[in-house]
Motif scaffolding. Sequence first.
Motif, PDB file in Angstrom:
ATOM      1  N   PRO A  20     -28.678  33.132  17.240  1.00  0.00           N
ATOM      2  CA  PRO A  20     -29.672  32.083  17.749  1.00  0.00           C
ATOM      3  C   PRO A  20     -29.768  31.048  16.784  1.00  0.00           C
ATOM      4  O   PRO A  20     -29.454  30.889  15.352  1.00  0.00           O
ATOM      5  CB  PRO A  20     -31.152  32.961  17.737  1.00  0.00           C
ATOM      6  CG  PRO A  20     -30.660  34.447  17.712  1.00  0.00           C
ATOM      7  CD  PRO A  20     -29.018  34.478  17.159  1.00  0.00           C
ATOM      8  N   MET A  21     -30.252  29.938  17.431  1.00  0.00           N
ATOM      9  CA  MET A  21     -30.154  28.601  16.748  1.00  0.00           C
ATOM     10  C   MET A  21     -31.358  27.932  17.038  1.00  0.00           C
ATOM     11  O   MET A  21     -31.762  27.704  18.134  1.00  0.00           O
ATOM     12  CB  MET A  21     -29.046  27.787  16.860  1.00  0.00           C
ATOM     13  CG  MET A  21     -27.767  28.308  16.486  1.00  0.00           C
ATOM     14  SD  MET A  21     -26.410  27.183  16.396  1.00  0.00           S
ATOM     15  CE  MET A  21     -26.205  26.980  18.249  1.00  0.00           C
ATOM     16  N   THR A  22     -32.282  27.544  16.120  1.00  0.00           N
ATOM     17  CA  THR A  22     -33.571  26.897  16.340  1.00  0.00           C
ATOM     18  C   THR A  22     -33.429  25.420  16.305  1.00  0.00           C
ATOM     19  O   THR A  22     -32.785  24.885  15.347  1.00  0.00           O
ATOM     20  CB  THR A  22     -34.575  27.476  15.291  1.00  0.00           C
ATOM     21  OG1 THR A  22     -34.842  28.764  15.618  1.00  0.00           O
ATOM     22  CG2 THR A  22     -36.024  26.626  15.456  1.00  0.00           C
ATOM     23  N   VAL A  23     -34.156  24.754  17.131  1.00  0.00           N
ATOM     24  CA  VAL A  23     -34.045  23.159  17.251  1.00  0.00           C
ATOM     25  C   VAL A  23     -35.489  22.681  16.591  1.00  0.00           C
ATOM     26  O   VAL A  23     -35.370  21.668  15.973  1.00  0.00           O
ATOM     27  CB  VAL A  23     -33.777  22.684  18.403  1.00  0.00           C
ATOM     28  CG1 VAL A  23     -34.542  23.031  19.591  1.00  0.00           C
ATOM     29  CG2 VAL A  23     -33.826  21.020  18.536  1.00  0.00           C
ATOM     30  N   LEU A  24     -36.468  23.487  16.931  1.00  0.00           N
ATOM     31  CA  LEU A  24     -37.817  22.991  16.405  1.00  0.00           C
ATOM     32  C   LEU A  24     -38.734  24.110  16.098  1.00  0.00           C
ATOM     33  O   LEU A  24     -38.683  25.124  16.874  1.00  0.00           O
ATOM     34  CB  LEU A  24     -38.567  22.128  17.490  1.00  0.00           C
ATOM     35  CG  LEU A  24     -38.200  20.773  17.975  1.00  0.00           C
ATOM     36  CD1 LEU A  24     -38.735  20.239  19.147  1.00  0.00           C
ATOM     37  CD2 LEU A  24     -38.023  19.876  16.798  1.00  0.00           C
ATOM     38  N   SER A  25     -39.483  24.006  15.333  1.00  0.00           N
ATOM     39  CA  SER A  25     -40.600  25.088  14.652  1.00  0.00           C
ATOM     40  C   SER A  25     -41.522  24.508  13.821  1.00  0.00           C
ATOM     41  O   SER A  25     -41.349  23.253  13.203  1.00  0.00           O
ATOM     42  CB  SER A  25     -39.965  26.011  13.795  1.00  0.00           C
ATOM     43  OG  SER A  25     -39.543  25.452  12.559  1.00  0.00           O
ATOM     44  N   GLN A  26     -42.619  25.185  13.917  1.00  0.00           N
ATOM     45  CA  GLN A  26     -43.788  24.834  12.874  1.00  0.00           C
ATOM     46  C   GLN A  26     -44.522  26.105  12.279  1.00  0.00           C
ATOM     47  O   GLN A  26     -44.899  26.858  13.095  1.00  0.00           O
ATOM     48  CB  GLN A  26     -44.606  23.746  13.590  1.00  0.00           C
ATOM     49  CG  GLN A  26     -45.863  23.228  12.506  1.00  0.00           C
ATOM     50  CD  GLN A  26     -46.744  22.212  13.065  1.00  0.00           C
ATOM     51  OE1 GLN A  26     -46.092  21.066  13.407  1.00  0.00           O
ATOM     52  NE2 GLN A  26     -48.036  22.291  13.110  1.00  0.00           N
ATOM     53  N   ALA A  27     -44.601  26.094  11.157  1.00  0.00           N
ATOM     54  CA  ALA A  27     -45.041  27.478  10.388  1.00  0.00           C
ATOM     55  C   ALA A  27     -46.359  27.459  10.220  1.00  0.00           C
ATOM     56  O   ALA A  27     -47.015  26.532   9.677  1.00  0.00           O
ATOM     57  CB  ALA A  27     -44.036  27.762   9.278  1.00  0.00           C
ATOM     58  N   GLY A  28     -46.805  28.637  10.195  1.00  0.00           N
ATOM     59  CA  GLY A  28     -48.007  29.025   9.555  1.00  0.00           C
ATOM     60  C   GLY A  28     -48.061  29.634   8.186  1.00  0.00           C
ATOM     61  O   GLY A  28     -47.351  29.242   7.562  1.00  0.00           O
ATOM     62  N   GLU A  29     -48.818  30.498   7.970  1.00  0.00           N
ATOM     63  CA  GLU A  29     -48.716  31.012   6.493  1.00  0.00           C
ATOM     64  C   GLU A  29     -47.829  32.470   6.460  1.00  0.00           C
ATOM     65  O   GLU A  29     -47.234  32.410   5.304  1.00  0.00           O
ATOM     66  CB  GLU A  29     -49.985  31.629   5.902  1.00  0.00           C
ATOM     67  CG  GLU A  29     -50.214  32.156   4.506  1.00  0.00           C
ATOM     68  CD  GLU A  29     -51.545  32.514   4.004  1.00  0.00           C
ATOM     69  OE1 GLU A  29     -51.616  33.158   3.005  1.00  0.00           O
ATOM     70  OE2 GLU A  29     -52.589  32.333   4.698  1.00  0.00           O
ATOM     71  N   SER A  35     -50.326  25.774   9.272  1.00  0.00           N
ATOM     72  CA  SER A  35     -50.352  24.878   8.310  1.00  0.00           C
ATOM     73  C   SER A  35     -49.232  24.141   7.788  1.00  0.00           C
ATOM     74  O   SER A  35     -49.307  23.284   6.806  1.00  0.00           O
ATOM     75  CB  SER A  35     -51.071  25.565   7.175  1.00  0.00           C
ATOM     76  OG  SER A  35     -50.520  26.715   6.509  1.00  0.00           O
ATOM     77  N   GLY A  36     -48.075  24.581   8.263  1.00  0.00           N
ATOM     78  CA  GLY A  36     -46.812  24.250   7.564  1.00  0.00           C
ATOM     79  C   GLY A  36     -46.165  22.939   8.573  1.00  0.00           C
ATOM     80  O   GLY A  36     -46.680  22.431   9.335  1.00  0.00           O
ATOM     81  N   PRO A  37     -45.271  22.473   7.830  1.00  0.00           N
ATOM     82  CA  PRO A  37     -44.768  21.209   8.273  1.00  0.00           C
ATOM     83  C   PRO A  37     -43.920  21.252   9.474  1.00  0.00           C
ATOM     84  O   PRO A  37     -43.400  22.494   9.824  1.00  0.00           O
ATOM     85  CB  PRO A  37     -43.736  20.599   6.898  1.00  0.00           C
ATOM     86  CG  PRO A  37     -43.354  21.807   6.619  1.00  0.00           C
ATOM     87  CD  PRO A  37     -44.585  22.515   6.180  1.00  0.00           C
ATOM     88  N   LEU A  38     -43.745  20.333  10.458  1.00  0.00           N
ATOM     89  CA  LEU A  38     -42.672  20.291  11.474  1.00  0.00           C
ATOM     90  C   LEU A  38     -41.389  20.424  10.749  1.00  0.00           C
ATOM     91  O   LEU A  38     -40.893  19.588   9.996  1.00  0.00           O
ATOM     92  CB  LEU A  38     -42.806  19.123  12.318  1.00  0.00           C
ATOM     93  CG  LEU A  38     -41.907  19.048  13.569  1.00  0.00           C
ATOM     94  CD1 LEU A  38     -42.211  20.206  14.652  1.00  0.00           C
ATOM     95  CD2 LEU A  38     -41.863  17.540  14.414  1.00  0.00           C
ATOM     96  N   GLN A  39     -40.400  21.486  11.465  1.00  0.00           N
ATOM     97  CA  GLN A  39     -39.116  21.776  11.094  1.00  0.00           C
ATOM     98  C   GLN A  39     -38.011  21.397  12.207  1.00  0.00           C
ATOM     99  O   GLN A  39     -38.496  21.569  13.472  1.00  0.00           O
ATOM    100  CB  GLN A  39     -38.857  23.203  10.704  1.00  0.00           C
ATOM    101  CG  GLN A  39     -39.783  23.795   9.727  1.00  0.00           C
ATOM    102  CD  GLN A  39     -39.418  23.091   8.329  1.00  0.00           C
ATOM    103  OE1 GLN A  39     -37.909  22.847   7.933  1.00  0.00           O
ATOM    104  NE2 GLN A  39     -40.353  22.894   7.448  1.00  0.00           N
ATOM    105  N   VAL A  40     -37.014  20.548  11.791  1.00  0.00           N
ATOM    106  CA  VAL A  40     -36.000  20.497  12.825  1.00  0.00           C
ATOM    107  C   VAL A  40     -34.805  21.076  12.563  1.00  0.00           C
ATOM    108  O   VAL A  40     -34.113  20.687  11.393  1.00  0.00           O
ATOM    109  CB  VAL A  40     -35.814  18.783  12.992  1.00  0.00           C
ATOM    110  CG1 VAL A  40     -34.667  18.454  14.006  1.00  0.00           C
ATOM    111  CG2 VAL A  40     -37.184  17.913  13.435  1.00  0.00           C
TER     112      VAL A  40
END
Length: 709
Positions: A568-577, A660-665
Amino acid sequence: MARNRQFGGFRRLAVGCCAAAVVTAASGTAHAAANLPPAQPVVQDLLTESKPCATGDDKAYVGSSPTVSAVLYDPAEDDQPGTANWVAGEFEAWWTDSDGAEQRRTYTSYRTLSGTRQVWRMPEDIPANTVVSWHVRANDGTAASAWSSEGDGGSACEFVLDTAHPQKAVVSSADYPDNEEWTDGVGVYGSFTLDSPSDDVVMYRYNFLGGTPQTVRPEEPGGAATVRYLPLEERPDRLTVQAFDRAGNGSPEVTHSFLVKSGRAPVNHWNLADAAGATTAAAESGTDARAGSGVTFGGTAPAGAGLTTTARLDGGDQAFLTPDAPAVDTGGTFAIGAWVRPERTDRDMAVASQGSDTGATLGLRSGDEGPVWSFTVAGQVVSGGAPESGEWAHVLGLYDAETGLAQLYVNGHEVGTKTEAAPAETTDAFRVGQGSGLSSWQGDIGDVRTYDRVVVPAEVTELAYRQAQLLGHWSLETAADGVSPEQGGGVPLKLGAGALIYRSPDSSCIPELDPDCPVVPYPLVGDGHLQLDGDTAYAATDAALLDTADSFTIGVVVRLADSEPVGPMTVLSQAGEHTDAFKVRYEPSVHAWQLIVPEKDEAGAAETVVSQIEMADGGEGQGHRLAVVYDDATDQIKLYLDGWTNAEATAPLPNGWHSSGPLQVGRSHVGDGWGEYLHGDVDEVHAFSGVLTDTAIRQLGLGVDPCLC
């Protein structure tokens, strides 16, 4: 051997159609079984075309020489109960011609199995405008039944051949005249009278522009009929009508053209955007509303709704606004709507009301199964939706006196079940924030409107529309010091180790003209894109970008470098705690892009997964445009692929949670660290608060900002 004329073959011996059948008894002695005559046809089994047998004023009218038919029966002989009997129909018709002479026509049908329908297509010399009578009897080849009109069977069937077509219908309407003038309007019922100069018209078939054909019948032949119509949009419209007589002959069509204006303004409208400290809410239409001491102006407005400020009501006895007069006629059609944000949902609270038991109240009700929005009309309640503390919603209750139904809309969508109600006209003053049997409103209210007409679905959608707000657009064409800027000067994307911006090749070297030029790929969109190595490369904002507890939209263009990715490969995510609030990844085991949303911010929490099947790119082509849309109003999340979604890519998400986490690409959380690094190219990242329309989503990733309209 004699031939059966119906089947063209030899006569069958075991059909019980002979005068007598030879039967061998147990003693070996042969004797003949007595034939039973066919049953007398009954009137209920006789048809003239598809019309029942009738006489006198109820006789049939037909437009051409008709087909008459009857179901005929021949009982089995007593000692041969399993035998299949055959029977023919003997039809007879008669009338008196213009010279006073009686005319008769007869017909004998082929024999068929007992219990089947026998048919006679009558001759073409049947005269028009003359009463023709007919009857039938059954014949089994040995005996005939009584005529269907004999004895207690009843009278002969009658019909009249009518070949004349009625004249054109005449259409008139005082509400929507055919006079080339724009007339009120969307949401207002109008009457149309359909009439005809012909005195034998019994039905009008009609349809409005784009509508399903319908029929209406006058009370008496040749009379007029009235149809009611509710225009749903501002446009030139037309009503097409055709008249039909008793024989089914149709007139030429006639068209009544009319022009429908837009829906008229609310009879009362308070936007509640008054200055802090005001004691009266100015009316955009209607009468100003006096504010109780529990009302404070200058509050926050719902983003994207076109409002500037709202009013806060503290939930006490003085939390109300009123024009000190009725604002709707509860004895007719009316609607009440507002933007509202409750501070609590654990008690019943009123948004607005007029009258008590016989009037109407729009509000919020708590319950054992959770809070709901409600609209009460004369004691009948419509409820639905899911109010949340601190969350804006647009609510509108509508009562349609034409249908007698009350209905409720929340955030532009109908909820609950339409309910019959019969309110009475009230003289009580309209009140915002208070209602009989409910607590005063505690929270914010804005843009209160009341109507004296139907608010049609498209208008409700527009009233509840919240325009999406662009949070960031990263075209990924340049980078300086490891940072790729946001188009509008907003929060940039910082490039991690191994990530780089790939630019267009030097245009001075053209492979098609110079064989020594290297063949290099072009950027996905524009002059550059982000290139990720699948090992450590990624890009990210410094802080959380999307409020994942509220509605949001995010889009990206992506091209996978491998045709058979190893994992699996992620293109977008945004994390919580503890986990990602969402991530979009390619899952090679199922050859699909997936959207994964945990139900809560806990490691190992249950996940909602939707997907769109697509083969991996293998470093070729223009990539794919992905978009995620979370609609908090409808509690749904969707994954779009190249501008389109489907049922498999849509799932309920009743409780989005704030991350609360930053947007990840290019990466996402895996266990206690980062993983699922993307090997491929990324371009045109867009992020919005709110829900983009399907049209705008199809514009994402094309190199231009979509229309936020």
